[in-house]
Design a protein around this motif. Structure first.
Motif, PDB file in Angstrom:
ATOM      1  N   THR A   1       0.714  -1.017   0.066  1.00  0.00           N
ATOM      2  CA  THR A   1       0.146  -0.002  -0.414  1.00  0.00           C
ATOM      3  C   THR A   1       0.823   1.640   0.146  1.00  0.00           C
ATOM      4  O   THR A   1       2.090   1.210   0.206  1.00  0.00           O
ATOM      5  N   GLU A   2       0.843   2.611  -0.246  1.00  0.00           N
ATOM      6  CA  GLU A   2       1.182   3.830  -0.156  1.00  0.00           C
ATOM      7  C   GLU A   2       1.656   3.931   1.465  1.00  0.00           C
ATOM      8  O   GLU A   2       2.820   4.494   0.291  1.00  0.00           O
ATOM      9  N   SER A   3       1.504   3.634   2.064  1.00  0.00           N
ATOM     10  CA  SER A   3       2.060   4.079   3.381  1.00  0.00           C
ATOM     11  C   SER A   3       2.579   2.256   3.876  1.00  0.00           C
ATOM     12  O   SER A   3       1.802   1.625   3.528  1.00  0.00           O
ATOM     13  N   ARG A   4       3.420   1.906   4.111  1.00  0.00           N
ATOM     14  CA  ARG A   4       3.657   0.614   5.357  1.00  0.00           C
ATOM     15  C   ARG A   4       2.896   0.484   6.116  1.00  0.00           C
ATOM     16  O   ARG A   4       2.479   1.172   7.228  1.00  0.00           O
ATOM     17  N   ASN A   5       1.904  -0.868   6.313  1.00  0.00           N
ATOM     18  CA  ASN A   5       1.265  -0.826   7.342  1.00  0.00           C
ATOM     19  C   ASN A   5       1.878  -1.826   8.061  1.00  0.00           C
ATOM     20  O   ASN A   5       2.751  -2.603   7.868  1.00  0.00           O
ATOM     21  N   ILE A   6       2.205  -2.606   9.064  1.00  0.00           N
ATOM     22  CA  ILE A   6       2.616  -3.238  10.348  1.00  0.00           C
ATOM     23  C   ILE A   6       2.006  -4.525   9.757  1.00  0.00           C
ATOM     24  O   ILE A   6       1.066  -4.828   9.507  1.00  0.00           O
ATOM     25  N   ARG A   7       3.142  -5.741   9.677  1.00  0.00           N
ATOM     26  CA  ARG A   7       2.676  -6.772   9.385  1.00  0.00           C
ATOM     27  C   ARG A   7       1.943  -7.425  10.695  1.00  0.00           C
ATOM     28  O   ARG A   7       2.293  -7.531  11.497  1.00  0.00           O
ATOM     29  N   GLU A   8       1.204  -8.421   9.966  1.00  0.00           N
ATOM     30  CA  GLU A   8       0.375  -8.956  11.394  1.00  0.00           C
ATOM     31  C   GLU A   8       0.853 -10.054  11.799  1.00  0.00           C
ATOM     32  O   GLU A   8       0.362 -10.038  12.906  1.00  0.00           O
ATOM     33  N   SER A   9       1.703 -10.760  11.301  1.00  0.00           N
ATOM     34  CA  SER A   9       2.361 -11.766  12.416  1.00  0.00           C
ATOM     35  C   SER A   9       3.452 -10.827  13.530  1.00  0.00           C
ATOM     36  O   SER A   9       3.841 -10.927  14.295  1.00  0.00           O
ATOM     37  N   SER A  10       3.825  -9.402  13.360  1.00  0.00           N
ATOM     38  CA  SER A  10       4.117  -8.698  13.799  1.00  0.00           C
ATOM     39  C   SER A  10       3.308  -8.126  15.107  1.00  0.00           C
ATOM     40  O   SER A  10       3.659  -8.452  16.677  1.00  0.00           O
ATOM     41  N   LYS A  11       2.427  -7.394  14.681  1.00  0.00           N
ATOM     42  CA  LYS A  11       1.314  -7.176  15.912  1.00  0.00           C
ATOM     43  C   LYS A  11       0.802  -8.668  16.714  1.00  0.00           C
ATOM     44  O   LYS A  11       0.166  -8.234  17.951  1.00  0.00           O
ATOM     45  N   GLY A  12       0.752  -9.741  16.097  1.00  0.00           N
ATOM     46  CA  GLY A  12       0.852 -10.822  16.604  1.00  0.00           C
ATOM     47  C   GLY A  12      -1.489 -11.404  16.643  1.00  0.00           C
ATOM     48  O   GLY A  12      -1.474 -12.143  16.991  1.00  0.00           O
ATOM     49  N   LYS A  13      -1.808 -10.532  15.811  1.00  0.00           N
ATOM     50  CA  LYS A  13      -3.261 -11.122  15.125  1.00  0.00           C
ATOM     51  C   LYS A  13      -3.961 -10.424  14.360  1.00  0.00           C
ATOM     52  O   LYS A  13      -2.774  -9.271  13.802  1.00  0.00           O
ATOM     53  N   VAL A  14      -4.489 -10.838  13.695  1.00  0.00           N
ATOM     54  CA  VAL A  14      -4.867 -10.996  12.510  1.00  0.00           C
ATOM     55  C   VAL A  14      -6.437  -9.520  12.803  1.00  0.00           C
ATOM     56  O   VAL A  14      -6.798 -10.152  13.469  1.00  0.00           O
ATOM     57  N   SER A  15      -6.446  -9.202  11.668  1.00  0.00           N
ATOM     58  CA  SER A  15      -7.209  -7.766  11.423  1.00  0.00           C
ATOM     59  C   SER A  15      -8.364  -8.941  11.563  1.00  0.00           C
ATOM     60  O   SER A  15      -8.621  -9.664  10.186  1.00  0.00           O
ATOM     61  N   GLY A  16      -9.638  -8.039  11.763  1.00  0.00           N
ATOM     62  CA  GLY A  16     -11.120  -8.325  11.546  1.00  0.00           C
ATOM     63  C   GLY A  16     -11.266  -8.150   9.956  1.00  0.00           C
ATOM     64  O   GLY A  16     -11.860  -8.888   8.983  1.00  0.00           O
ATOM     65  N   ARG A  17     -10.892  -7.235   8.949  1.00  0.00           N
ATOM     66  CA  ARG A  17     -10.559  -6.802   7.559  1.00  0.00           C
ATOM     67  C   ARG A  17     -10.321  -8.462   7.142  1.00  0.00           C
ATOM     68  O   ARG A  17     -10.793  -8.569   6.063  1.00  0.00           O
ATOM     69  N   THR A  18      -8.725  -7.883   7.289  1.00  0.00           N
ATOM     70  CA  THR A  18      -7.909  -9.931   6.804  1.00  0.00           C
ATOM     71  C   THR A  18      -8.975 -10.591   6.731  1.00  0.00           C
ATOM     72  O   THR A  18      -9.338 -11.861   6.190  1.00  0.00           O
ATOM     73  N   MET A  19     -10.059 -11.454   8.297  1.00  0.00           N
ATOM     74  CA  MET A  19     -10.629 -12.126   8.428  1.00  0.00           C
ATOM     75  C   MET A  19     -12.061 -11.844   7.640  1.00  0.00           C
ATOM     76  O   MET A  19     -12.326 -13.320   7.619  1.00  0.00           O
ATOM     77  N   GLU A  20     -12.380 -10.511   7.829  1.00  0.00           N
ATOM     78  CA  GLU A  20     -13.608 -10.957   6.602  1.00  0.00           C
ATOM     79  C   GLU A  20     -13.460 -11.556   5.445  1.00  0.00           C
ATOM     80  O   GLU A  20     -14.391 -11.676   5.016  1.00  0.00           O
ATOM     81  N   ILE A  21     -12.265 -11.104   5.000  1.00  0.00           N
ATOM     82  CA  ILE A  21     -11.905 -11.085   3.858  1.00  0.00           C
ATOM     83  C   ILE A  21     -11.904 -12.650   3.366  1.00  0.00           C
ATOM     84  O   ILE A  21     -12.294 -13.233   2.568  1.00  0.00           O
ATOM     85  N   GLN A  22     -10.505 -13.492   4.225  1.00  0.00           N
ATOM     86  CA  GLN A  22     -10.517 -14.716   4.127  1.00  0.00           C
ATOM     87  C   GLN A  22     -11.201 -15.489   4.365  1.00  0.00           C
ATOM     88  O   GLN A  22     -11.586 -16.610   3.942  1.00  0.00           O
ATOM     89  N   ARG A  23     -12.702 -14.724   5.055  1.00  0.00           N
ATOM     90  CA  ARG A  23     -13.801 -16.227   5.542  1.00  0.00           C
ATOM     91  C   ARG A  23     -14.438 -16.253   4.112  1.00  0.00           C
ATOM     92  O   ARG A  23     -15.157 -17.032   4.025  1.00  0.00           O
TER      93      ARG A  23
END
Lengths: 255, 255, 255, 255, 255, 255
Positions: free
Chosen positions: D70-92
């Motif tokens: 993306t245009e600005s860098r996002n924190i890696r979900e493995s570093s945050k230790g959890k998967v965001s709601g947006r990610t879960m919604e998309i993979q479901r």
């Protein structure tokens, strides 16, 4: 005939008890048939970091089930140490829906926390949560208006939700109970405002599909059902009804 | 005079609604004054790994508060991703206490899950949880006995809890509400069985201490209060009272 | 006769090595029989958020066991990624107890971190931790007084802990070793200050109960045992004894 | 006129490179304009616990973005230790959609893992993921058929997705790029099978609403766009097209 | 001249106390100057899943520091809920190194857990851990041999580690203390077996580099230092020295 | 003869595609044989807390593999909720190595985020990551120089990495592919700057050891291989080569 003898376009009995617990600014126990959800609205005097300094507010929602809200006990999400995808999806839906009818500029740098806690589940917990949370939020903003924390009533319209679906035999039905939901070939959740415009449509035909005609029949059922639900909300919001009405008209005139 | 006009040895009004929700084997909504806790007992047909193959059961408890059970909103433990020390301490206390009055050999390889969810907090949530959870557990085991899943009623005695404390002015009082609790120089939680023997004593004088005499006065207040609570439980357990009584007598004769 | 030939009112041998490691402001290795705990007190020049700006300090404790402090190896809590309920309960107990004898207003906006790390366990690790941590804290505050970081010695009294219990044969005993603890029908931890007032009482009769008479016998045993422990602490605190004595007298005169 | 000079009913350029990496059973790099997603399909010879012993398979999806997709860098979900709601919604959503066109009974006790990793994002990453993942899955099942691990080709129909929306000026448009998406008053994702039946509809008008008429116009745009996408998929699936066609006809005859 | 008056090729004083705690099969307290590490070896009668059924064993290591092992207090990794990269790197190094001198086929399906807990840190904690853990492991396997759990002594050679580095002035030195380590422009950890072959080399010149010549000088210093350390280990392993010697010779003859 | 017919001192084919994705300040897709890594460099206008207010910058690296970069699928680290020890070790190595050739004082209070995402793995992913990340970083700093965010080009020298090892038959080889790596008795990763000085040496002989002679042979192979890699980097950095050369000379003159 439906499993609980309802007509295909018949809602379950809906009841809302306002001021259910004493601490929250708004507190509603909503029952939709055997589905029971405590919907609390809490006001916090600050906003999340991404909104600071903009003079506007935020609305966010959390959703949970008591472990034994369901037929067999679920593991508590606090014990698992993480929130499931289903929970996240639902709380994002509730928050987004409520924000669609609120003028966030009118609430100042405040966050409205919506907590929907299902104490008994029998299908339709997410739509019951939206319908009940709306009423809790109305009372919470009403309290802020009464104690002059805010100057204008910030909600522009009613908001409610229901589900529609298609039974294995092909019949479209309104307001699915758990048994119906688990057998349905399609499940569609509709969130509308009081002008009966769409706020959210979420339809899924897991392991099945649906046609344009079926979609239209379901949308009609939902529209009729929501019309009734808005009448029930009208009673539950009490004196705030006229504020809602005035804002709704003002918005329509602008457009 | 106490803040809510009670006598120093006066309990708050206690009420228990049994069969509060439909899914759990036992479900009780207990109110102790403004403190309200949903206590559900669920039966699972297996035991934790450390007990497998021994033919006996287990009882475990979980405790949580709705975010807005309190005056200001608490962050949900599922969102924080971990359970607080306070929560762990309370659920360990509830589980240990209930196990003290159950003959785990009589329930087979089953786990009883006790869920205590505080929907409104005004002091004494852990003792209300124990008192209510006991009644929920009685009904759950009653159901197992009725459908012949177990052969004998496995509970040996009543079990209840209350709190006592010392006000800043030195007065010992029974059943502290939140306001009293936050000002008290000592806080003592007492769990007793129906024969008025101690199951647990947890006393703490944070930033203060208490003497042997003060301890004795508090123990007397608790003993009197629990006597009343056992009467209220007697009604709430319904027909299972005579089973409890018979087991209690059998145990006493053995000793 | 007890398993290790002690009298029923006989403590195990207690030894405290002060200045055990070089970095902490206070460092004590305490042995109570075969139980060995490193108790370190560290001073940090800030307080947790809830205390900022109030000019007073805080004391907090952490407790852990080396994986092989016990007969069979335990999984490291850092590997599990969470702290157990037992650990939380113990560290909350240690922190609360120490705070009861310190005037937090006299230490400025500082946090005392108490680290109790069990390197060998044989029962009574939480009470040994409290007894040893008190001495480590005395030396840490002594150092602050010597280098004029604080103006007054902030500890008002001695503080120590021991355990008492009831053997399966009904005998009340003092200072249970692991073997005794695992068989005891009741386990009671008593924390007292040097004036022999109660700071904490934690008694549990898991799968058993205890009477008022038994409680009184155990309290007497604990009181006698703690009297001896305070003598041992008196030596271990060295020159800070007179500061403790003076503060203790000042507090008593005030009352 | 649209920001990138497209017609309102014009898709961005779509390209799919099959066999993109060498290890997965199916591997596709899909580009939809500047949106680029690696879609890998992996076959595992076992199913999740809830399906064991039933002789049928499962399809599950995971979705992620490279931090600098993306245009600005996002924190890696493995570093945050959890998967965001947006990610879960998309993979479901991806998993559910793919399962709608597969006969899980024909794949045996196997799991298909779909990994959608966005390496460059410019709007529509979830719909591009579904369109690309379908092709990766076709090739993975093709491989299983060729090496005789499965006996019948298990996919019943094509599957693809696109987005439609409404610009602030009220125009309905097809296939929103990031810029358009961030300004749109409504965003609707449509998943269809090759017979142009709905598999999923997800429409949201955050801070806005949409009417029945607007919904119908958007559904028409999506339908036309998907017709084109199915043509592109037809080329990308290569020789497996005739298997898909045969299964599609067989299903229609059954109905 | 070095900060602690040592010669450039002079080790700090090394001491190892065996049987340091009573529960582990092998327990060593190693001091290297002011660095002190408790090294415990525990035997578990099973192996991790990836090795089951192969008849061979496994060696794994965990490393931690007491919070106040260092000059300022570190947050406990169990409180942070995760293990740092530095900790993981060190425990992987310890495990790999020990496995290099053990014939895993001779220990059956057992896991050796090596726990290295630093109670006081002054540089070189990872190399002290390896040197001490080796001795703890020797005693643990010795115990298994004595009680006939295993038939052959499974360790083939001595194993020890030390550090070398380059001071800012360009001098190569042996066995860096914390002060030296924090100023050094290069830091090289060398693990060798008793035949003075390399097991691991880990060299890093953060914000600096080193030449081939400098590398060679450092390797020579390490080699000389390790020669001395092996003499100290020889005493600490006691009667197991001859077993080590015999196995070492057997391996050399094979080659 | 090697498994892929290379000479013992022959590198695999190396290719670097710069500007691989559009958002990052520097973006490189590096292939070393079948190993493919996307290396992105992102500039953030702030530094981690420990560096704030010092006027200097920081470089940090993250490393991950797509789940199916490998022959069998790996669980995504974001799903596991934690990063493995191997990943941490690699990202610490990449960050440390890059910092060795950058003058952090010249980049202001900025963080360079290096993201190395392996899309296809065939051995040597960590060394390929370093080689590719260097080129991405060169382009990112070049962009900052061009838009005058920084005044001087801050990189002092080239930086690259490769692996060497010893086959089971005793032959030393350069640039191990996965098959070779999994059979090698020794694995040595070498990071060097363009003056062919060591930045990092990481050598491990798991379940085996290596001699001083073998080490020297491997170092020679690595040195020759890196000479070739620097030539390839020279092309990939484009016009920034002369800036690198000038800085390298300036540093050498200073010394």
């Amino acid at each position: 005939m439906r499993i609980d003898n309802r007509e295909i376009n018949e809602l379950r009995k809906i009841h809302m008890e306002t001021n259910f617990t004493k601490h929250p600014e708004g507190s509603v126990l909503i029952s939709v048939g055997d589905t029971k959800v405590i919907c609390n609205a809490s006001i916090e005097d600050r906003v999340p970091p991404f909104l600071r300094g903009q003079g506007k507010g935020w609305i966010t929602a959390e959703y949970a089930m008591l472990p034994r809200a369901t037929e067999s006990r679920n593991i508590r999400e606090s014990s698992k140490g993480k929130v499931s995808g289903r929970t996240m999806e639902i709380q994002r839906l509730i928050g987004r829906s409520l924000r669609a009818v609120v003028d966030l500029d009118k609430i100042g740098e405040r966050t409205v926390w919506i907590d929907c806690d299902v104490i008994q589940a029998d299908g339709g917990t997410r739509t019951a949560s939206i319908t009940g949370a709306f009423v809790a939020m109305v009372h919470a903003f009403g309290k802020l208006l009464e104690n002059k924390t805010i100057k204008e009533f910030p909600i522009n319209n009613y908001l409610a939700a229901t589900s529609v679906g298609i039974l294995p035999n092909g019949t479209e039905i309104l307001d699915l109970c758990y048994k119906e939901d688990s057998e349905a070939k399609v499940d569609l959740n509709i969130v509308m405002n009081g002008s009966r415009e769409f706020v959210e449509i979420q339809g899924t035909g897991e392991e099945d599909t649906f046609t344009y005609d079926e979609l239209n029949k379901m949308l009609k059922l939902a529209d009729d059902g929501l019309k009734e639900i808005f009448e029930i909300q009208r009673v539950a919001v009490g004196k705030w009804h006229e504020y809602l009405l005035k804002n709704q008209q003002a918005v329509q005139e602008e457009e």
